[in-house]
Design a protein around this motif. Structure first.
Motif, PDB file in Angstrom:
ATOM      1  N   ALA A  92      20.398  88.608 111.002  1.00 12.22           N
ATOM      2  CA  ALA A  92      19.835  87.909 112.072  1.00 12.22           C
ATOM      3  C   ALA A  92      19.657  86.571 112.077  1.00 12.22           C
ATOM      4  O   ALA A  92      19.830  85.969 110.896  1.00 12.22           O
ATOM      5  CB  ALA A  92      18.413  88.747 112.253  1.00 12.22           C
ATOM      6  N   THR A 149      16.198  95.144 112.750  1.00  9.97           N
ATOM      7  CA  THR A 149      15.959  93.712 112.186  1.00  9.97           C
ATOM      8  C   THR A 149      14.799  93.955 111.189  1.00  9.97           C
ATOM      9  O   THR A 149      14.635  93.091 110.112  1.00  9.97           O
ATOM     10  CB  THR A 149      15.172  92.939 113.405  1.00  9.97           C
ATOM     11  N   PHE A 150      13.975  94.853 111.338  1.00 11.49           N
ATOM     12  CA  PHE A 150      12.752  94.781 110.518  1.00 11.49           C
ATOM     13  C   PHE A 150      12.607  96.447 109.727  1.00 11.49           C
ATOM     14  O   PHE A 150      13.260  97.399 110.137  1.00 11.49           O
ATOM     15  CB  PHE A 150      11.471  94.554 110.850  1.00 11.49           C
ATOM     16  N   THR A 200       8.852  89.626 118.721  1.00 11.16           N
ATOM     17  CA  THR A 200      10.177  89.244 118.750  1.00 11.16           C
ATOM     18  C   THR A 200      10.970  90.129 119.734  1.00 11.16           C
ATOM     19  O   THR A 200      12.355  89.645 119.677  1.00 11.16           O
ATOM     20  CB  THR A 200      10.750  89.092 117.295  1.00 11.16           C
ATOM     21  N   HIS A 220      12.515  93.164 119.057  1.00  6.24           N
ATOM     22  CA  HIS A 220      13.445  93.801 117.800  1.00  6.24           C
ATOM     23  C   HIS A 220      12.891  95.280 117.603  1.00  6.24           C
ATOM     24  O   HIS A 220      11.891  95.570 117.839  1.00  6.24           O
ATOM     25  CB  HIS A 220      13.779  92.930 116.725  1.00  6.24           C
ATOM     26  N   SER A 276      16.910  91.161 109.216  1.00  6.47           N
ATOM     27  CA  SER A 276      16.060  90.246 109.051  1.00  6.47           C
ATOM     28  C   SER A 276      16.608  89.472 107.185  1.00  6.47           C
ATOM     29  O   SER A 276      16.521  90.348 106.691  1.00  6.47           O
ATOM     30  CB  SER A 276      14.565  90.179 109.050  1.00  6.47           C
ATOM     31  N   ARG A 326      14.689  88.233 105.551  1.00  9.59           N
ATOM     32  CA  ARG A 326      13.570  88.045 104.763  1.00  9.59           C
ATOM     33  C   ARG A 326      13.585  89.208 103.543  1.00  9.59           C
ATOM     34  O   ARG A 326      12.859  88.874 102.683  1.00  9.59           O
ATOM     35  CB  ARG A 326      12.260  88.390 105.748  1.00  9.59           C
TER      36      ARG A 326
END
Length: 301
Positions: free
Chosen positions: A10, A232-233, A244, A246, A270, A272
């Motif tokens: 992402a 994404t998460f 967001t 997602h 993501s 992160r």
């Protein structure tokens, strides 16, 4: 059916990760799905014969999904491409690309066709004698579509031993493969089932990125062989999803389970996170056939 992941992370590209782009080869057709920054470099790095790509499908107009498109189009012109190129994407994509071509005086050497989309309903956007492609309306911060690729059933397979046993002329082979029965000279009718085998099952692939969790897509992706769904998460950051627009890996797995898909491929992680393995671990708590997309990874289904 071969899926080559060129990028699946992402937001912004990094030295070791690339934004969304992938190539689907199905029924000897090669489709580019999304075209994030660096796509053409990834195509060369992973030795994809991208001159075979005649159709590009863009999900939405966020940069990590289409910023590589102008470079991709321009490179084809520099290489002297003559074959038509078709671009499918949200309304506005033609204006963006044509403006860049005009201001840089970099017109293509080939016909460039834009198929702009604005329907909130699923629709057929491409069809030939081998494959049909329909949109999957998604819920994101801007107008977004996923894409469903479906093989058409092929001809039946000749049972050569049976055909030769009945001394059937080769002129009738295509009729047989198309499902026709054969009447012999003595009047006997030989049913097609005795002369052929069933064709290979038609495969299907669904691409869903980016989107918030939405069960509205279930009727479109039901029973699909392979589902690529954004994740994404992780659940520990699920509170970011609504903001967001997602999904988490677990939510993607719930969609796969409810749609009865064959294989779930996770992606759009993501950056992160230090590792993508927890995405698979989380999804496996819900759905038992999970694969992780990663840059350069090739799946054969």
């Amino acid at each position: 059916m071969i899926l080559t992941i060129l990028g699946c992370y992402a937001a912004t590209p990094r030295t070791m990760t690339n934004p969304t782009s992938q190539v689907l080869e199905i029924k000897n057709r090669m489709f580019l799905i999304d075209c994030g920054e660096g796509t053409q470099v990834q195509l060369r790095k992973h030795k994809v014969k991208f001159s075979r790509i005649n159709h590009v499908f863009i999900s939405h107009l966020h940069g990590d999904h289409f910023y590589g498109l102008i470079g991709f189009i321009s490179t084809f012109a520099l290489l002297g491409r003559k074959a038509d190129l078709h671009i499918y994407g949200p309304k506005g994509i033609k204006e963006i690309i044509v403006l860049q071509l005009r201001l840089s005086n970099s017109w293509t050497t080939y016909n460039l066709f834009f198929h702009e989309l604005d329907s909130s309903e699923s629709q057929v956007v491409f069809e030939d004698d081998k494959v049909i492609v329909t949109t999957i309306p998604l819920r994101h911060r801007v107008y977004t579509n996923g894409y469903h690729f479906q093989e058409k059933s092929g001809d039946r397979k000749l049972n050569i031993e049976a055909v030769e046993n009945y001394e059937i002329n080769t002129a009738y082979y295509q009729k047989i493969k198309s499902g026709g029965d054969i009447t012999l000279d003595d009047g006997r009718v030989i049913p097609n089932e005795e002369l052929t085998f069933d064709p290979l099952p038609a495969k299907s692939y669904a691409f869903c990125s980016d989107t918030v969790y939405s069960e509205s897509i279930l009727p479109i992706i039901k029973d699909v062989d392979v589902l690529y769904h954004e994740s994404t998460f992780l659940e520990s950051e699920a509170h970011y999803c609504e903001q967001t627009m997602h999904c988490t890996a677990k939510q993607a797995a719930i969609i796969a389970q409810k749609a009865n898909v064959g294989t779930l491929v996770l992606g759009h992680y993501s950056t992160r996170y230090g590792s993508i393995e927890p995405f698979k671990e989380e999804a496996l708590t819900v759905f038992n056939n999970v694969e992780l997309a990663d840059d350069g990874k090739v799946f054969e289904f």
